[in-house]
Enzyme design. Structure first.
Site, PDB file in Angstrom:
ATOM      1  N   ARG A 103     -13.230  -8.912   1.647  1.00 57.84           N
ATOM      2  CA  ARG A 103     -11.822  -8.618   1.303  1.00 57.84           C
ATOM      3  C   ARG A 103     -10.963  -9.844   1.605  1.00 57.84           C
ATOM      4  NH1 ARG A 103      -9.661  -3.483   1.317  1.00 57.84           N
ATOM      5  NH2 ARG A 103      -7.742  -4.596   0.772  1.00 57.84           N
ATOM      6  N   HIS A 122      -7.408   0.652  -6.440  1.00 56.17           N
ATOM      7  CA  HIS A 122      -7.617  -0.208  -5.263  1.00 56.17           C
ATOM      8  C   HIS A 122      -8.294  -1.510  -5.730  1.00 56.17           C
ATOM      9  CE1 HIS A 122      -7.817  -1.355  -1.209  1.00 56.17           C
ATOM     10  NE2 HIS A 122      -8.720  -0.517  -0.729  1.00 56.17           N
ATOM     11  N   ARG A 168       0.884  -1.177   0.000  1.00 56.93           N
ATOM     12  CA  ARG A 168       0.000   0.000   0.000  1.00 56.93           C
ATOM     13  C   ARG A 168       0.911   1.213   0.000  1.00 56.93           C
ATOM     14  NH1 ARG A 168      -5.302   1.341   3.546  1.00 56.93           N
ATOM     15  NH2 ARG A 168      -6.063  -0.063   1.926  1.00 56.93           N
ATOM     16  N   CYS A 188     -16.242   1.396   0.668  1.00 64.73           N
ATOM     17  CA  CYS A 188     -15.071   0.559   0.990  1.00 64.73           C
ATOM     18  C   CYS A 188     -14.649   0.685   2.447  1.00 64.73           C
ATOM     19  CB  CYS A 188     -13.919   0.887   0.050  1.00 64.73           C
ATOM     20  SG  CYS A 188     -13.283   2.571   0.223  1.00 64.73           S
ATOM     21  N   ASP A 224     -17.257   7.012  -1.434  1.00 66.63           N
ATOM     22  CA  ASP A 224     -15.994   6.869  -0.697  1.00 66.63           C
ATOM     23  C   ASP A 224     -15.739   8.202   0.014  1.00 66.63           C
ATOM     24  OD1 ASP A 224     -13.493   5.993   0.165  1.00 66.63           O
ATOM     25  OD2 ASP A 224     -12.548   6.087  -1.810  1.00 66.63           O
ATOM     26  N   GLN A 226     -10.144  -4.134  -3.372  1.00 62.44           N
ATOM     27  CA  GLN A 226     -11.431  -3.683  -2.857  1.00 62.44           C
ATOM     28  C   GLN A 226     -12.543  -3.907  -3.880  1.00 62.44           C
ATOM     29  OE1 GLN A 226     -12.113  -2.212   0.359  1.00 62.44           O
ATOM     30  NE2 GLN A 226     -14.137  -2.831  -0.366  1.00 62.44           N
TER      31      GLN A 226
HETATM   32  N1  NVA Z   1     -10.000   6.425  -1.430  1.00 55.95           N
HETATM   33  C1  NVA Z   1      -9.626   6.060  -0.072  1.00 55.95           C
HETATM   34  C2  NVA Z   1      -9.846   4.606   0.146  1.00 55.95           C
HETATM   35  C3  NVA Z   1      -9.497   4.117   1.524  1.00 55.95           C
HETATM   36  C4  NVA Z   1      -9.640   2.638   1.671  1.00 55.95           C
HETATM   37  C5  NVA Z   1      -8.158   6.437   0.149  1.00 55.95           C
HETATM   38  O1  NVA Z   1      -7.355   6.258  -0.764  1.00 55.95           O
HETATM   39  O2  NVA Z   1      -7.833   6.915   1.236  1.00 55.95           O
HETATM   40  N1   CP Z   2     -11.123  -0.371   2.484  1.00 54.95           N
HETATM   41  C1   CP Z   2      -9.862  -0.411   2.915  1.00 54.95           C
HETATM   42  O1   CP Z   2      -8.918  -0.619   2.144  1.00 54.95           O
HETATM   43  O2   CP Z   2      -9.724  -0.234   4.251  1.00 54.95           O
HETATM   44  P1   CP Z   2      -8.354   0.023   5.046  1.00 54.95           P
HETATM   45  O3   CP Z   2      -7.860   1.376   4.655  1.00 54.95           O
HETATM   46  O4   CP Z   2      -8.771  -0.047   6.495  1.00 54.95           O
HETATM   47  O5   CP Z   2      -7.378  -1.057   4.698  1.00 54.95           O
END
Ligand code: NVA
Ligand code: CP
Length: 310
Positions: free
Chosen positions: A293, A136, A109, A265, A225, A139
């Protein structure tokens, strides 16, 4: 990698797999989930190790990959920027060369997709995108599995995307192109999806709407989101103003199909991108999404390491 197995695959964005590979993975997820629910031990990844690299915060991604890997008999190494040499400017290429000599699979990540790609280019083992600024995919794989569990095939259906033209939105578009559904996209002005970043071949898989309510009309799934994704915190106040009308509420759900689902998500901010009434209401499947997930990622890790089973 098993001798004789075809070329190593990475999962860096949704379009890295073909439609027929998704058909397999989604069916395989159902088998793996059923076994888990029946407390049947299934440990095909014994002696395999997954390295998880987090340069951004996580709850679901960490727990789902870590629990999933242990359930499949493997083990996990957890690294963050702060507690590894990644935070002290060791080149990503060198990190990839080293880490991938010791583990069988890597989940990352991070911020830029280009960083993930640089790691993958120097990795001896498959690399999975656990979220980047751009995509992502794990997800959306979970979201599609969740839709199918509740409503059957997603082909031909309409998904309404209400909110930021972000990593989730880009990935929904890629999924629509591969799986044959349509995304109705409504973003505030200035926060549109970048077609080139989304990376879809043509715009046949999505339609743009200035009014979020119109995007939701007749949708089979309404999804949103956070207004401010990780890495964009400095824009928070500006975004709160720009996104004020992009809150999924009961009125938006009322113009969608009567059996429309709501997804997010997570993490969610009740009163910003969604009302408590919707996210905690009967059409919401957000807890199934979160749980799934783990199941889809177990199928994905099995596929990347062992290929097709059966
Ligand atoms: N769009 C959000 C998703 C978090 C799971 C982010 O990138 O922070
Ligand atoms: N939806 C998701 O990726 O959650 P986290 O940021 O908690 O991993």
């Amino acid at each position: 990698m098993k001798p004789g197995m075809s070329l190593m695959k990475h999962y860096l964005q949704f379009k890295d797999l073909r439609a027929e590979e998704y058909t397999y993975l989604l069916e395989r997820t159902a088998v793996i989930k059923k076994r888990f629910k029946n407390y049947e031990k299934y440990q095909p990844l014994a002696d395999r190790t997954l390295a998880m690299i987090f340069e951004k915060a996580s709850t679901r991604t960490r727990v789902s990959f870590e629990a999933g890997m242990y359930q499949m008999g493997g083990s996990v190494v957890h690294l963050t920027t702060g507690d590894s040499q990644l935070g002290r400017a060791e080149p990503i290429e060198d990190s990839a060369r080293v880490i991938s000599r010791m583990v069988d699979l890597v989940m990352i990540r991070t911020f830029e997709q280009s960083k993930l790609e640089a790691f993958a280019a120097h990795s001896r083992v498959p690399v999975i995108n656990g979220l980047t600024n751009e995509y992502h995919p794990c997800q959306i794989l979970a979201d599609i599995f969740t839709f199918i569990e509740h409503r059957g095939s997603i082909a031909g259906k309409t998904v309404a995307w209400v909110g930021d033209g972000n990593n989730m939105a880009n990935t929904w578009l890629q999924a629509a192109e591969i799986m044959g559904f349509t995304v109705h996209v409504s973003t505030p002005s200035g926060y549109e999806i970048d077609h080139a970043v989304a990376g879809v071949r043509d715009n046949g898989c999505y339609k743009l709407f200035a009014d979020p309510r119109e995007a939701c009309r007749n949708a089979d799934l309404v999804t949103t989101d956070v207004w401010t994704s990780m890495g964009y915190e400095a824009e928070n106040e500006k975004r709160k103003q720009a996104f004020a009308d992009w809150c999924v509420d009961a009125d938006m759900m009322a113009v969608a199909q009567p059996d429309a689902l709501f997804m997010h998500c997570l993490p969610a901010h009740r009163g910003e991108e969604v009302t408590a009434e919707v996210i905690d209401g009967p059409q919401s499947v957000v807890w199934d999404e979160a749980e799934n997930r783990m199941h889809v990622q177990k199928a994905l890790m099995e596929y990347l390491l062992l290929g097709r089973i059966g």
